[in-house]
Motif scaffolding. Structure first.
Motif, PDB file in Angstrom:
ATOM      1  N   LEU A 137       0.832  -1.199   0.000  1.00  0.00           N
ATOM      2  CA  LEU A 137       0.000   0.000   0.000  1.00  0.00           C
ATOM      3  C   LEU A 137       0.870   1.253   0.000  1.00  0.00           C
ATOM      4  CD1 LEU A 137      -2.666  -1.175   2.596  1.00  0.00           C
ATOM      5  CD2 LEU A 137      -2.855  -1.139   0.088  1.00  0.00           C
ATOM      6  N   GLY A 138       0.642   2.122  -0.990  1.00  0.00           N
ATOM      7  CA  GLY A 138       1.492   3.298  -1.164  1.00  0.00           C
ATOM      8  C   GLY A 138       2.806   2.897  -1.805  1.00  0.00           C
ATOM      9  N   ASP A 161      -1.145   2.646  -5.398  1.00  0.00           N
ATOM     10  CA  ASP A 161      -0.729   4.022  -5.128  1.00  0.00           C
ATOM     11  C   ASP A 161      -1.819   4.954  -5.626  1.00  0.00           C
ATOM     12  OD1 ASP A 161       2.289   5.236  -4.403  1.00  0.00           O
ATOM     13  OD2 ASP A 161       0.913   6.658  -5.345  1.00  0.00           O
ATOM     14  N   ASP A 189      -7.050   4.128  -3.435  1.00  0.00           N
ATOM     15  CA  ASP A 189      -6.988   4.869  -2.177  1.00  0.00           C
ATOM     16  C   ASP A 189      -6.737   3.858  -1.072  1.00  0.00           C
ATOM     17  OD1 ASP A 189      -7.193   6.598  -0.069  1.00  0.00           O
ATOM     18  OD2 ASP A 189      -9.309   7.077  -0.364  1.00  0.00           O
ATOM     19  N   TRP A 190      -5.448   3.617  -0.789  1.00  0.00           N
ATOM     20  CA  TRP A 190      -5.043   2.544   0.103  1.00  0.00           C
ATOM     21  C   TRP A 190      -5.702   1.233  -0.359  1.00  0.00           C
ATOM     22  CZ3 TRP A 190      -0.827   4.066   1.903  1.00  0.00           C
ATOM     23  CH2 TRP A 190      -0.639   5.355   2.422  1.00  0.00           C
ATOM     24  N   SER A 203       3.622  -1.794   3.850  1.00  0.00           N
ATOM     25  CA  SER A 203       3.427  -0.376   3.564  1.00  0.00           C
ATOM     26  C   SER A 203       4.555   0.457   4.163  1.00  0.00           C
ATOM     27  CB  SER A 203       2.093   0.133   4.120  1.00  0.00           C
ATOM     28  OG  SER A 203       1.887   1.485   3.726  1.00  0.00           O
ATOM     29  N   PRO A 205       4.190   4.037   4.558  1.00  0.00           N
ATOM     30  CA  PRO A 205       3.250   5.141   4.348  1.00  0.00           C
ATOM     31  C   PRO A 205       3.894   6.478   4.705  1.00  0.00           C
ATOM     32  CG  PRO A 205       2.873   4.188   6.488  1.00  0.00           C
ATOM     33  CD  PRO A 205       3.986   3.376   5.861  1.00  0.00           C
ATOM     34  N   ALA A 238      -2.102   8.071   8.017  1.00  0.00           N
ATOM     35  CA  ALA A 238      -2.026   6.937   7.087  1.00  0.00           C
ATOM     36  C   ALA A 238      -2.168   5.614   7.829  1.00  0.00           C
ATOM     37  CB  ALA A 238      -0.712   6.978   6.313  1.00  0.00           C
ATOM     38  N   TYR A 239      -1.552   5.493   8.991  1.00  0.00           N
ATOM     39  CA  TYR A 239      -1.691   4.260   9.773  1.00  0.00           C
ATOM     40  C   TYR A 239      -3.153   4.035  10.156  1.00  0.00           C
ATOM     41  CZ  TYR A 239       3.369   4.761  10.454  1.00  0.00           C
ATOM     42  OH  TYR A 239       4.719   4.904  10.273  1.00  0.00           O
ATOM     43  N   ILE A 242      -4.876   2.655   7.127  1.00  0.00           N
ATOM     44  CA  ILE A 242      -4.419   1.330   6.704  1.00  0.00           C
ATOM     45  C   ILE A 242      -4.874   0.223   7.655  1.00  0.00           C
ATOM     46  CG2 ILE A 242      -2.345  -0.105   6.445  1.00  0.00           C
ATOM     47  CD1 ILE A 242      -0.967   2.439   5.359  1.00  0.00           C
ATOM     48  N   GLN A 245      -8.283  -1.602   7.182  1.00  0.00           N
ATOM     49  CA  GLN A 245      -8.299  -2.277   5.887  1.00  0.00           C
ATOM     50  C   GLN A 245      -7.398  -3.511   5.912  1.00  0.00           C
ATOM     51  OE1 GLN A 245      -7.229   0.804   3.087  1.00  0.00           O
ATOM     52  NE2 GLN A 245      -9.217   1.797   3.222  1.00  0.00           N
TER      53      GLN A 245
END
Length: 298
Positions: A137-138, A161, A189-190, A203, A205, A238-239, A242, A245
């Motif tokens: 992710l990212g 991304d 988006d993630w 990730s 992030p 961001a964490y 994430i 998900q």
């Protein structure tokens, strides 16, 4: 009034490659570049279309006016604190070359800690040759996903991304490294809209607090894409996106590994714990800073 700076002392003849490197190193030192001489050699070699060893072994080479101007132009860019990797358009990661553009972070050695952590955990569990599904992710340049896949011959990976341009770079890197049959990349988006399960979720992030931008090195602050750096007022946004998900997509027996910013371990552990994931250890980078955080399903 124009200030004329005297040439730095050099044991090489004016007009030679060695002389140009000495002058370049002096300029870079004055500009605050810590790796001045190394950068001068690398950029001089690039300007001449040679490898780095040529600069060391052939300092007596006489430069043409065009070559001298080419070296000076690259040194000008580095004096403005543009990273060498961006000048070259490439950065090595996990002993592999990755194309770097303005749309991506430049891969950093600290991030290799995540690769080491992930591969070691899978091999210790006897799953190094298993047909695993890996999610990044990212993804940026794709360096994290592609490095892991290079060690897992039967794994398949998906890199996400939010930037179309970054996805294009990652796709190019996969082809360049011969990993296009193991990896694919898409805009997202993630992990929104993805279906699992994934055996490994990775990730790196954004994790810098928005107010900390002025404290960053110019190479980062001025040249890395802001969306890949900043994550809210505390660097944790961001964490928080994430974690739930990852908990939804993680396979039984799988794990999620994320890169940490300095001093963030306790808060990030709590974020993942609140999403139903259990902290399963943190690995420090070569500087001793907690860098790779691993979580599993409860």
């Amino acid at each position: 009034m124009t200030v004329v700076t005297a040439p730095a002392p050099s044991r090489h003849a004016p007009g030679s490659l060695g002389y140009a490197v000495d002058q370049a190193a002096a300029r870079l030192t004055a500009a605050g570049v810590e790796t001045a001489r190394l950068d001068a050699r690398v950029l001089a070699a690039h300007a001449l279309g040679r490898d780095g060893s040529f600069v060391l072994t052939h300092p007596e080479t006489v430069l043409s006016p065009e070559q001298d101007k080419a070296v000076a132009a690259l040194i000008d860019r580095r004096c403005a604190r543009e990273p060498v990797s961006r000048i070259l358009g490439e950065r090595e990661f996990w002993s592999m070359p990755f194309t770097v553009t303005a749309a991506t972070l430049s891969p950093r050695p600290d991030t290799e800690t995540l690769v080491e952590d992930a591969v070691a955990r899978l091999r210790d569990a006897g799953r190094g040759d298993a047909p695993l599904r890996v999610l990044d992710l990212g993804t940026g340049t794709g360096c994290l996903l592609l490095a892991v896949l290079s060690e897992l011959p039967n794994a398949q990976g998906l890199g996400i991304d939010i930037s179309d341009a970054a996805v294009a770079v990652a796709t190019q890197n996969a082809r360049r490294l011969g990993l296009e049959n193991q990896a694919r990349f898409q805009v997202g988006d993630w992990a929104a809209g993805l279906d699992g399960p994934f055996d490994l979720i990775l990730s790196n992030p954004p994790y810098i607090a928005e107010g900390d931008g002025p404290d960053l090195d110019p190479e980062v602050r001025e040249f890395d894409p802001p969306a890949a750096l900043y994550a809210g007022g505390r660097g944790l946004d961001a964490y928080a996106a994430i974690a739930p998900q990852a908990a939804r997509l993680l396979a039984t027996g799988g794990f999620v590994i994320v890169e940490l910013g300095q001093g963030q371990e306790a808060e990030v552990v709590e974020i993942f714990r609140n999403s139903g994931l259990k902290h399963d250890g943190t690995t420090a980078d070569l500087a001793g800073i907690p860098r790779s955080l691993c979580c599993r399903s409860e």
